[in-house]
Scaffold this active site. Structure first.
Site, PDB file in Angstrom:
ATOM      1  N   THR A  41     -18.010   2.021 -28.844  1.00 53.62           N
ATOM      2  CA  THR A  41     -18.222   1.023 -29.898  1.00 53.62           C
ATOM      3  C   THR A  41     -17.210  -0.089 -29.658  1.00 53.62           C
ATOM      4  O   THR A  41     -16.033   0.054 -29.989  1.00 53.62           O
ATOM      5  CB  THR A  41     -18.006   1.653 -31.286  1.00 53.62           C
ATOM      6  OG1 THR A  41     -18.744   2.877 -31.355  1.00 53.62           O
ATOM      7  CG2 THR A  41     -18.469   0.715 -32.383  1.00 53.62           C
ATOM      8  N   LYS A  72     -24.791  -0.634 -34.001  1.00 58.67           N
ATOM      9  CA  LYS A  72     -23.838   0.476 -34.201  1.00 58.67           C
ATOM     10  C   LYS A  72     -22.758   0.116 -35.232  1.00 58.67           C
ATOM     11  O   LYS A  72     -22.422   0.900 -36.121  1.00 58.67           O
ATOM     12  CB  LYS A  72     -23.210   0.826 -32.837  1.00 58.67           C
ATOM     13  CG  LYS A  72     -21.993   1.724 -32.882  1.00 58.67           C
ATOM     14  CD  LYS A  72     -22.292   3.103 -33.408  1.00 58.67           C
ATOM     15  CE  LYS A  72     -21.000   3.902 -33.601  1.00 58.67           C
ATOM     16  NZ  LYS A  72     -21.190   5.141 -34.338  1.00 58.67           N
ATOM     17  N   LYS A  87     -10.976   0.328 -36.717  1.00 52.91           N
ATOM     18  CA  LYS A  87     -11.424  -0.573 -35.633  1.00 52.91           C
ATOM     19  C   LYS A  87     -12.871  -1.005 -35.877  1.00 52.91           C
ATOM     20  O   LYS A  87     -13.213  -2.183 -35.779  1.00 52.91           O
ATOM     21  CB  LYS A  87     -11.303   0.175 -34.291  1.00 52.91           C
ATOM     22  CG  LYS A  87     -11.772  -0.552 -33.077  1.00 52.91           C
ATOM     23  CD  LYS A  87     -12.978   0.009 -32.349  1.00 52.91           C
ATOM     24  CE  LYS A  87     -13.225   1.444 -32.200  1.00 52.91           C
ATOM     25  NZ  LYS A  87     -14.497   1.824 -31.579  1.00 52.91           N
TER      26      LYS A  87
HETATM   27  P1  NAP Z   1     -10.893   9.481 -28.289  1.00 54.63           P
HETATM   28  O1  NAP Z   1     -11.077  10.943 -28.416  1.00 54.63           O
HETATM   29  O2  NAP Z   1      -9.696   8.840 -28.849  1.00 54.63           O
HETATM   30  O3  NAP Z   1     -11.018   9.135 -26.706  1.00 54.63           O
HETATM   31  C1  NAP Z   1     -10.730   7.857 -26.249  1.00 54.63           C
HETATM   32  C2  NAP Z   1     -10.856   7.819 -24.738  1.00 54.63           C
HETATM   33  O4  NAP Z   1     -10.395   6.526 -24.304  1.00 54.63           O
HETATM   34  C3  NAP Z   1     -10.008   8.842 -24.007  1.00 54.63           C
HETATM   35  O5  NAP Z   1     -10.656   9.198 -22.815  1.00 54.63           O
HETATM   36  C4  NAP Z   1      -8.738   8.067 -23.727  1.00 54.63           C
HETATM   37  O6  NAP Z   1      -7.985   8.570 -22.652  1.00 54.63           O
HETATM   38  C5  NAP Z   1      -9.323   6.730 -23.384  1.00 54.63           C
HETATM   39  N1  NAP Z   1      -8.353   5.642 -23.531  1.00 54.63           N
HETATM   40  C6  NAP Z   1      -7.848   5.131 -24.676  1.00 54.63           C
HETATM   41  N2  NAP Z   1      -7.005   4.112 -24.412  1.00 54.63           N
HETATM   42  C7  NAP Z   1      -6.986   3.995 -23.065  1.00 54.63           C
HETATM   43  C8  NAP Z   1      -6.323   3.129 -22.175  1.00 54.63           C
HETATM   44  N3  NAP Z   1      -5.489   2.159 -22.621  1.00 54.63           N
HETATM   45  N4  NAP Z   1      -6.525   3.283 -20.851  1.00 54.63           N
HETATM   46  C9  NAP Z   1      -7.354   4.250 -20.391  1.00 54.63           C
HETATM   47  N5  NAP Z   1      -8.034   5.104 -21.178  1.00 54.63           N
HETATM   48  C10 NAP Z   1      -7.843   4.969 -22.498  1.00 54.63           C
HETATM   49  O7  NAP Z   1     -12.134   8.673 -28.902  1.00 54.63           O
HETATM   50  P2  NAP Z   1     -13.632   9.183 -29.126  1.00 54.63           P
HETATM   51  O8  NAP Z   1     -13.738   9.771 -30.500  1.00 54.63           O
HETATM   52  O9  NAP Z   1     -14.082   9.935 -27.929  1.00 54.63           O
HETATM   53  O10 NAP Z   1     -14.367   7.750 -29.214  1.00 54.63           O
HETATM   54  C11 NAP Z   1     -14.671   7.013 -28.046  1.00 54.63           C
HETATM   55  C12 NAP Z   1     -15.582   5.852 -28.454  1.00 54.63           C
HETATM   56  O11 NAP Z   1     -16.758   6.388 -29.087  1.00 54.63           O
HETATM   57  C13 NAP Z   1     -14.964   4.880 -29.470  1.00 54.63           C
HETATM   58  O12 NAP Z   1     -15.391   3.573 -29.185  1.00 54.63           O
HETATM   59  C14 NAP Z   1     -15.528   5.360 -30.799  1.00 54.63           C
HETATM   60  O13 NAP Z   1     -15.585   4.320 -31.757  1.00 54.63           O
HETATM   61  C15 NAP Z   1     -16.927   5.807 -30.374  1.00 54.63           C
HETATM   62  N6  NAP Z   1     -17.552   6.838 -31.215  1.00 54.63           N
HETATM   63  C16 NAP Z   1     -16.831   7.906 -31.675  1.00 54.63           C
HETATM   64  C17 NAP Z   1     -17.459   8.873 -32.465  1.00 54.63           C
HETATM   65  C18 NAP Z   1     -16.700  10.062 -33.021  1.00 54.63           C
HETATM   66  O14 NAP Z   1     -17.190  10.691 -33.972  1.00 54.63           O
HETATM   67  N7  NAP Z   1     -15.559  10.404 -32.495  1.00 54.63           N
HETATM   68  C19 NAP Z   1     -18.812   8.748 -32.762  1.00 54.63           C
HETATM   69  C20 NAP Z   1     -19.538   7.667 -32.234  1.00 54.63           C
HETATM   70  C21 NAP Z   1     -18.894   6.717 -31.466  1.00 54.63           C
HETATM   71  P3  NAP Z   1      -6.858   9.700 -22.913  1.00 54.63           P
HETATM   72  O15 NAP Z   1      -7.607  11.010 -23.009  1.00 54.63           O
HETATM   73  O16 NAP Z   1      -5.971   9.609 -21.756  1.00 54.63           O
HETATM   74  O17 NAP Z   1      -6.169   9.345 -24.220  1.00 54.63           O
END
Ligand code: NAP
Length: 290
Positions: free
Chosen positions: A93, A169, A238
């Site tokens: 997102t 989204k 965010k």
């Molecule tokens: P998350 O668990 O925080 O994972 C974030 C990912 O991004 C991890 O692989 C992290 O790597 C990486 N990352 C963050 N900052 C970085 C940087 N500066 N350089 C390189 N890698 C970086 O988040 P998530 O829940 O999977 O969400 C991911 C996306 O999906 C977001 O845009 C969120 O809005 C969207 N989303 C989430 C959900 C939900 O329910 N969680 C549902 C729909 C959509 P590390 O592992 O090294 O930290």
């Protein structure tokens, strides 16, 4: 098919596993090493550097936000290492502006770009039952659709401009945030009046509001179960900010989003940034002295 995957957080890990389970050759890269190791045990190849994930026909990325995409280099340096003809499917997102810029940057390098943000929490991602909202050219969508069908129960096309999927989204997540706000306020109100909020939530989420949002998040709020965070306050804030940015550019008043954004800021200051975003409900109870 050879597929790359960058970003193995809460969402990416489950999605990548489903692509692997569908029989594709998967090359994964994540900033921190542990999530990639878990996928390697299931047969994925761990990339030594992110560019190795760009040597297949398709690259998926599921990074946290615009800044993470920039830091990995998917808006520049990394793309110069891509296999010719690669199509990048960005599941994250991200902002409307950045999505539109990414589409141009890929086109300049003759690479495909598809935005495919998803609805569904990490357990839904792991089960391969996400709602996938996709936008991009017909050709690019046709190329990636079989893979999107491995990760979602419904794949819906939002338009030909990738940023349209992101707008879809972001607007959906604004509706979720508004539901959290209204539940948090209503639950605090009944509790202050001596009513059992569990009963209130049970009655309403099985009648007038009989849907997963009021059942799942409503249950989390009345039970004060905000850990582990499936979707953090940080990420929720965010998304509300992205809605406000889009609303400003499109001249749409979004007063409720401003209110919820302020409450997320207050919740962050109160130390809730890494808790599940349903903790907004608990935070609103505390504002009412509960
Ligand atoms: P998350 O668990 O925080 O994972 C974030 C990912 O991004 C991890 O692989 C992290 O790597 C990486 N990352 C963050 N900052 C970085 C940087 N500066 N350089 C390189 N890698 C970086 O988040 P998530 O829940 O999977 O969400 C991911 C996306 O999906 C977001 O845009 C969120 O809005 C969207 N989303 C989430 C959900 C939900 O329910 N969680 C549902 C729909 C959509 P590390 O592992 O090294 O930290």
């Amino acid at each position: 098919m050879k597929v790359g995957f960058i970003g193995l957080g809460h969402m990416g890990s489950g999605i990548a596993a489903n692509i692997l389970n569908a029989g594709h050759e998967l090359v994964v890269w994540n900033r921190s090493p542990d999530p990639a190791k878990a996928l390697a045990e299931k047969g994925a190849h761990i990339a030594g550097a992110p560019e190795e994930a760009l040597q297949g026909a398709i690259l998926f990325s599921m990074l946290a936000n615009d800044d993470a995409v920039r830091e990995v280099g998917l808006d520049g340096a990394l793309l110069t290492h891509a296999k010719p003809g690669l199509t990048h499917v960005n599941l994250a997102t991200i902002s409307i502006d950045f999505a539109s810029r990414l589409a141009k940057l890929h086109a300049e390098r003759r690479l495909g770009y598809v935005a495919a943000p998803v609805f569904g929490r990490p357990d839904v991602a792991a089960a391969g039952k996400l709602l996938v909202i996709v936008a991009g050219s017909h050709t690019n969508i046709a190329k990636v659709r079989p893979l999107l069908e491995c990760i979602g129960r419904r794949v819906e096309v939002a338009g030909e401009a990738p940023e349209q999927a992101n707008l879809f989204k972001i607007a959906g997540n604004f509706m979720l945030a508004a539901a959290l706000e209204s539940m948090g306020e209503a639950f605090a109100l009944v509790r202050k009046g001596g009513i059992d909020a569990h009963v209130f939530q049970d009655v309403l989420s099985n009648s007038l509001f009989a849907c997963p949002v009021y059942q799942g998040y409503g249950g989390a709020i009345v039970n004060a179960k905000f850990e582990p965070a499936g979707f953090s306050v940080k990420l929720g804030m965010k998304d509300v900010r992205l809605a406000l940015d889009a609303a400003r550019d499109l001249s749409v008043p979004l007063p409720l989003a401003s209110l919820v954004h302020d409450h997320f800021i207050e919740a962050t200051v109160a130390g809730l940034a890494d808790k599940d975003w349903s903790s907004l409900g608990g935070f609103l109870a505390s504002k009412a002295g509960l």
